[in-house]
Design a protein around this motif. Structure first.
Motif, PDB file in Angstrom:
ATOM      1  N   PHE A  59       0.090  14.255  43.543  1.00 11.86           N
ATOM      2  CA  PHE A  59       1.548  14.342  43.746  1.00 11.86           C
ATOM      3  C   PHE A  59       2.060  15.753  43.953  1.00 11.86           C
ATOM      4  CE2 PHE A  59       1.428  15.202  39.211  1.00 11.86           C
ATOM      5  CZ  PHE A  59       0.387  14.379  38.781  1.00 11.86           C
ATOM      6  N   GLU A  87       7.500  16.954  31.016  1.00 11.40           N
ATOM      7  CA  GLU A  87       7.432  17.089  32.463  1.00 11.40           C
ATOM      8  C   GLU A  87       8.618  17.920  32.933  1.00 11.40           C
ATOM      9  OE1 GLU A  87       5.019  15.206  33.843  1.00 11.40           O
ATOM     10  OE2 GLU A  87       5.405  15.427  35.981  1.00 11.40           O
ATOM     11  N   GLY A 135      -0.490  21.711  33.980  1.00 10.95           N
ATOM     12  CA  GLY A 135      -0.697  21.438  35.398  1.00 10.95           C
ATOM     13  C   GLY A 135       0.634  21.559  36.121  1.00 10.95           C
ATOM     14  N   CYS A 136       0.579  22.000  37.387  1.00 12.28           N
ATOM     15  CA  CYS A 136       1.829  22.195  38.115  1.00 12.28           C
ATOM     16  C   CYS A 136       1.567  22.220  39.621  1.00 12.28           C
ATOM     17  CB  CYS A 136       2.499  23.495  37.680  1.00 12.28           C
ATOM     18  SG  CYS A 136       1.462  24.961  37.926  1.00 12.28           S
ATOM     19  N   SER A 144       4.964  11.980  34.536  1.00 14.22           N
ATOM     20  CA  SER A 144       5.324  12.157  35.950  1.00 14.22           C
ATOM     21  C   SER A 144       6.098  10.946  36.485  1.00 14.22           C
ATOM     22  CB  SER A 144       4.070  12.406  36.790  1.00 14.22           C
ATOM     23  OG  SER A 144       3.413  13.574  36.343  1.00 14.22           O
ATOM     24  N   GLN A 197       3.855  14.359  26.325  1.00 12.85           N
ATOM     25  CA  GLN A 197       3.924  15.349  27.404  1.00 12.85           C
ATOM     26  C   GLN A 197       5.376  15.767  27.609  1.00 12.85           C
ATOM     27  OE1 GLN A 197       2.239  13.643  31.006  1.00 12.85           O
ATOM     28  NE2 GLN A 197       0.192  14.406  30.488  1.00 12.85           N
ATOM     29  N   ARG A 230      -3.392   6.992  27.034  1.00  9.95           N
ATOM     30  CA  ARG A 230      -4.664   6.852  27.748  1.00  9.95           C
ATOM     31  C   ARG A 230      -5.721   6.359  26.770  1.00  9.95           C
ATOM     32  NH1 ARG A 230      -4.665  12.455  31.427  1.00  9.95           N
ATOM     33  NH2 ARG A 230      -2.463  12.253  31.970  1.00  9.95           N
ATOM     34  N   HIS A 253       1.222   9.358  32.160  1.00 11.76           N
ATOM     35  CA  HIS A 253       1.791  10.703  32.189  1.00 11.76           C
ATOM     36  C   HIS A 253       3.310  10.583  32.351  1.00 11.76           C
ATOM     37  CE1 HIS A 253       0.774  10.742  36.824  1.00 11.76           C
ATOM     38  NE2 HIS A 253       1.393   9.663  36.458  1.00 11.76           N
ATOM     39  N   ALA A 262       6.944  20.800  40.317  1.00 15.13           N
ATOM     40  CA  ALA A 262       6.846  19.985  39.106  1.00 15.13           C
ATOM     41  C   ALA A 262       5.770  20.583  38.213  1.00 15.13           C
ATOM     42  CB  ALA A 262       6.498  18.544  39.464  1.00 15.13           C
ATOM     43  N   PHE A 263       5.894  20.307  36.924  1.00 14.72           N
ATOM     44  CA  PHE A 263       4.834  20.722  35.994  1.00 14.72           C
ATOM     45  C   PHE A 263       4.774  19.724  34.859  1.00 14.72           C
ATOM     46  CE2 PHE A 263       8.746  22.986  34.897  1.00 14.72           C
ATOM     47  CZ  PHE A 263       8.895  22.689  33.557  1.00 14.72           C
ATOM     48  N   GLY A 264       3.641  19.674  34.186  1.00 13.59           N
ATOM     49  CA  GLY A 264       3.497  18.771  33.041  1.00 13.59           C
ATOM     50  C   GLY A 264       2.575  19.401  32.019  1.00 13.59           C
TER      51      GLY A 264
HETATM   52  N1  PHE Z   1       0.844  14.550  35.325  1.00 13.30           N
HETATM   53  C1  PHE Z   1      -0.183  15.561  35.247  1.00 13.30           C
HETATM   54  C2  PHE Z   1      -1.148  15.199  34.133  1.00 13.30           C
HETATM   55  O1  PHE Z   1      -0.845  14.359  33.327  1.00 13.30           O
HETATM   56  C3  PHE Z   1       0.381  16.934  34.988  1.00 13.30           C
HETATM   57  C4  PHE Z   1       1.227  17.432  36.139  1.00 13.30           C
HETATM   58  C5  PHE Z   1       2.590  17.225  36.140  1.00 13.30           C
HETATM   59  C6  PHE Z   1       0.663  18.163  37.190  1.00 13.30           C
HETATM   60  C7  PHE Z   1       3.377  17.685  37.175  1.00 13.30           C
HETATM   61  C8  PHE Z   1       1.439  18.633  38.215  1.00 13.30           C
HETATM   62  C9  PHE Z   1       2.796  18.414  38.218  1.00 13.30           C
HETATM   63  O2  PHE Z   1      -2.225  15.743  34.035  1.00 13.30           O
END
Ligand code: PHE
Length: 340
Positions: A250, A209, A281-282, A170, A207, A194, A168, A304-306
């Motif tokens: 996280f 982020e 996701g966040c 992240s 992705q 993956r 990811h 954070a979000f992704g």
């Molecule tokens: N890294 C998470 C994923 O790949 C997504 C995410 C990013 C969630 C940042 C929360 C904060 O699914």
């Protein structure tokens, strides 16, 4: 001799043949020159008459050669002009300028929208280590989530850390916080990996982020930014959204964001309609993550979000199969790609 030489000059097919002829007639050992040399053996009267005749002959042959040379040169020039003619009225050959791949297009679009909100773009390596992909993100050792990501581990350790293809983006949260303290407001697009393959999974995907850290950053900011983003990106002003509680190691609290859609007509329509679609996701950055990056969680907090780029491109452009992104079918690229 005169008529023989004149006929030969007229018949000379090209400049080299003509030059050869000139040497054989008028050159140092040419036939006319040899005759001139033989004059010495004649008595004065005869020498004078013969000398005059030979001079006339020599002159005539030289002029004929020169005339022939000009004719040949002109013919050669005309032939070249005909050969190298450019027809300026021909239509131009079609140019193939290429297209922006829908993935690039979508990433540019996401970056532009968050750019308007003051985010800057950050980057990190595709090959990273266990620390940046898991440990610093608060994945406990031996936690099943490490395996849940179907990680591609690489057969090489650096400083005692397993290396891997990041699962990811992240990892870029960690790398950004390591590089400098808050305030932070970054967006990080990139490839992720993956071990998975079907209609909605490919072993490599993309992705974006987001990470914001400051003294007073709170959940309201997170929701505001993301709502603004989805409504701009999907071009639906009153797009319904909801945040569902979720879990990521996280972030705490963690959430998944859904947007409204309508599936009743057989095909999917983004907007009001009573159905929901998960889109990213966040959450609020976990204090352990801040601590691992040398940021004091009692002073700073953030969110954070992704999100998956292919997924939100598929939703916006109605692309049914994720795998087609990477098949390099020119017809598909022409259909979904954008001219630069
Ligand atoms: N890294 C998470 C994923 O790949 C997504 C995410 C990013 C969630 C940042 C929360 C904060 O699914």
């Amino acid at each position: 001799l005169k008529s023989e030489l004149m006929a030969a000059v007229k018949a000379a097919p090209d400049a080299p043949a003509l030059e050869e002829l000139r040497v054989s007639a008028l050159g140092k050992k040419g036939r006319v020159t040899e005759l001139m040399k033989s004059l010495g053996g004649l008595d004065p009267e005869a020498r004078k008459a013969a000398g005059q005749t030979l001079n006339v002959l020599k002159q005539a042959v030289a002029e004929a050669i020169e005339a022939r040379r000009q004719v040949l040169a002109e013919a050669e020039l005309n032939a070249r002009l005909a050969r190298e003619k450019v027809d300026v009225s021909l239509p131009a050959r079609p140019e193939n300028p290429g297209r922006l791949h829908p993935i690039s297009q979508t990433m540019d679009e996401i970056c532009a929208i968050f750019g308007q909100m003051g985010y800057t773009v950050a980057e990190g390596p595709d090959v990273d280590d266990d620390f940046h992909n898991f440990t610093a993100l608060n994945f406990p050792p031996g936690h099943p989530a490490r395996e849940m990501h179907d990680t591609f581990f690489l057969p090489r350790e650096i400083d005692g850390e397993r290396t891997l293809l990041r699962t990811h983006t992240s990892t870029i949260q960690i790398r950004t916080m390591e590089q400098g303290g808050p305030p932070i407001r970054i967006l990080a697009p990139g490839r992720t990996y993956r071990c998975d393959y079907d209609m909605t999974h490919t072993p490599m995907f993309h992705q974006v982020e987001g990470l914001v850290i400051d003294k007073t950053t709170h959940m309201g900011h997170l929701k505001g930014c993301l709502i603004e983003f989805v409504r701009t990106y999907f071009e639906v002003d009153d797009l319904p959204v909801r945040f569902r509680p979720s879990f990521f190691p996280f972030t705490e609290p963690s959430a998944e964001m859904d947007i409204g859609c309508d599936r009743s007509g057989g095909e999917l329509k983004i907007g009001a309609g009573g159905d929901w679609l998960e889109i990213l996701g966040c959450g609020m950055v976990h204090p352990n993550v801040l601590t691992a990056c040398g940021i004091d969680p009692s002073e700073y907090q953030g969110f954070a979000f992704g999100m998956g780029v292919e997924r939100i491109a598929m939703l916006k452009y109605g692309i049914p199969d994720l795998r087609t992104f990477f098949e390099s079918d020119v017809r598909w690229l022409d259909h979904y790609g954008f001219a630069p």
